[in-house]
Design an enzyme around this catalytic site. Structure first.
Site, mmCIF file in Angstrom:
data_model
loop_
_atom_site.group_PDB
_atom_site.id
_atom_site.type_symbol
_atom_site.label_atom_id
_atom_site.label_comp_id
_atom_site.label_asym_id
_atom_site.label_seq_id
_atom_site.Cartn_x
_atom_site.Cartn_y
_atom_site.Cartn_z
ATOM 1 N N LYS A 1 13.909 -38.685 -45.695
ATOM 2 C CA LYS A 1 14.672 -39.773 -46.391
ATOM 3 C C LYS A 1 15.554 -40.478 -45.282
ATOM 4 C CE LYS A 1 14.236 -38.047 -51.088
ATOM 5 N NZ LYS A 1 14.889 -37.434 -52.175
ATOM 6 N N GLN B 1 20.272 -34.489 -54.341
ATOM 7 C CA GLN B 1 18.737 -33.746 -54.058
ATOM 8 C C GLN B 1 18.560 -32.724 -55.152
ATOM 9 O OE1 GLN B 1 16.374 -35.191 -52.056
ATOM 10 N NE2 GLN B 1 14.831 -33.607 -52.590
ATOM 11 N N ASP C 1 17.559 -42.681 -58.139
ATOM 12 C CA ASP C 1 16.363 -41.871 -58.415
ATOM 13 C C ASP C 1 15.942 -41.958 -59.955
ATOM 14 O OD1 ASP C 1 15.449 -39.993 -56.546
ATOM 15 O OD2 ASP C 1 17.335 -38.623 -56.758
HETATM 16 N N1 GUN Z 1 13.429 -33.270 -55.267
HETATM 17 C C1 GUN Z 1 12.198 -33.554 -55.209
HETATM 18 N N2 GUN Z 1 11.920 -34.544 -55.545
HETATM 19 C C2 GUN Z 1 13.139 -35.371 -55.636
HETATM 20 C C3 GUN Z 1 13.296 -36.757 -55.951
HETATM 21 O O1 GUN Z 1 12.547 -37.579 -55.941
HETATM 22 N N3 GUN Z 1 14.723 -37.061 -55.770
HETATM 23 C C4 GUN Z 1 15.629 -36.028 -55.799
HETATM 24 N N4 GUN Z 1 16.919 -36.498 -55.890
HETATM 25 N N5 GUN Z 1 15.181 -34.676 -55.576
HETATM 26 C C5 GUN Z 1 13.977 -34.336 -55.441
#
Ligand code: GUN
Length: 280
Positions: free
Chosen positions: A51, A95, A118
């Site tokens: 990311k 996350q 998110d």
């Molecule tokens: N863990 C796995 N996929 C994601 C996501 O799209 N966002 C977040 N915050 N955690 C994740």
């Protein structure tokens, strides 16, 4: 069988996003994303690294804030409050998964819904459920983009969503319902899975079990979207057994190179869209 090339589609989306960021910079706006990472889950480390890498590629100001099991929930919440108040931060994400000593639901609830890129907060989930979509989770959004790119109209189609997580299954199912699909959600307690999946025009799988879905789960000519990211001996596998399923499916997403690259592109699209609303 044809592949849905997530790498290619996401590359095109990222090129468009780069142009958008350039335009925002001319107006003095640099989109900002605050990422909160708690603990040292290997997959989360990889996701977060990717990311931040794509943030840099696009010209987004990505900032990482690390916590561990020794920190308190209040310390994490204090950071969220600080980021909520920071005018240079447009998006905040925690996350997932968090170490089990923390309540993910409680921590996420402190994110200002304008910055909930998110889309996991109850406000944005409620908007989705009300068919008044605001910020949608990146993975479902990426899958919708892929289907759109392939000119697939989901309206009236039989879609089976295998997996009912907050990150993928639930928002995906509702987003498809909002677009006129007939949606079935199957999950770990579903007893007659094969019977259900073999009726799907579009099958989406997000269960976290490598190669679980084999050819006998598939209707001839179905469209298969594999959300799985399962690492075995450092190699990435989807939830779908690509070798057998690709012989029956008309369209299928590979792993790697399918849904994964789309997710980060759509997350950063959410950050850029939020930055456009600064001061409103
Ligand atoms: N863990 C796995 N996929 C994601 C996501 O799209 N966002 C977040 N915050 N955690 C994740």
């Amino acid at each position: 069988m044809n592949l849905i090339d997530g790498k290619l589609i996401s590359r095109q989306i990222k090129e468009d996003l780069k142009i958008e960021v350039k335009k925002l910079k001319e107006k003095g706006i640099i989109p900002g994303l605050g990422i909160i990472l708690v603990g040292n889950n290997t997959s989360s480390e990889i996701y977060v690294r990717n990311k931040l890498k794509v943030c840099e590629e696009l010209g987004i100001n990505g900032k990482l804030f690390r916590f561990n099991e020794q920190n308190t929930e209040s310390e994490i919440i204090a950071k969220i409050k600080e980021l909520n108040a920071d005018p240079l931060i447009d998006g905040i994400l925690v996350q997932s998964p968090l170490p089990s000593c923390f309540s993910e639901e409680k921590i996420i609830s402190y994110i200002d819904y304008h910055k909930d890129v998110d889309g996991f907060g109850v406000y944005n989930l409620g908007r989705l459920l009300s068919n008044d979509e605001n910020i949608m989770a990146a993975t479902p959004l990426g899958i919708l983009k892929m289907l759109e790119y392939e000119l697939i109209d989901v309206s009236g189609k039989n879609v089976v969503m295998v997996g009912a997580s907050l990150i993928v299954g639930r928002p995906m199912a509702i987003a498809l319902l909002n677009r006129g699909a007939t949606v079935t959600i199957a999950h770990s307690l579903t007893t007659n899975l094969k019977e259900i999946t073999s009726k799907a025009d579009i099958l989406i799988v997000a269960i976290g079990q490598a190669k679980f879905i084999t050819a006998e789960y598939i209707k001839d000519g179905a469209i298969v979207i594999d959300v799985g990211t399962n690492y075995i001996d450092n190699k990435l596998y989807g939830d779908v057994d690509f070798a057998s399923v690709s012989k029956k499916a008309s369209l299928i997403t590979p792993v790697p190179g399918g849904v994964g690259p789309m997710t980060i592109a759509m997350l950063l699209k959410n950050v850029i869209d939020a930055s456009k609303k600064r001061g409103i």
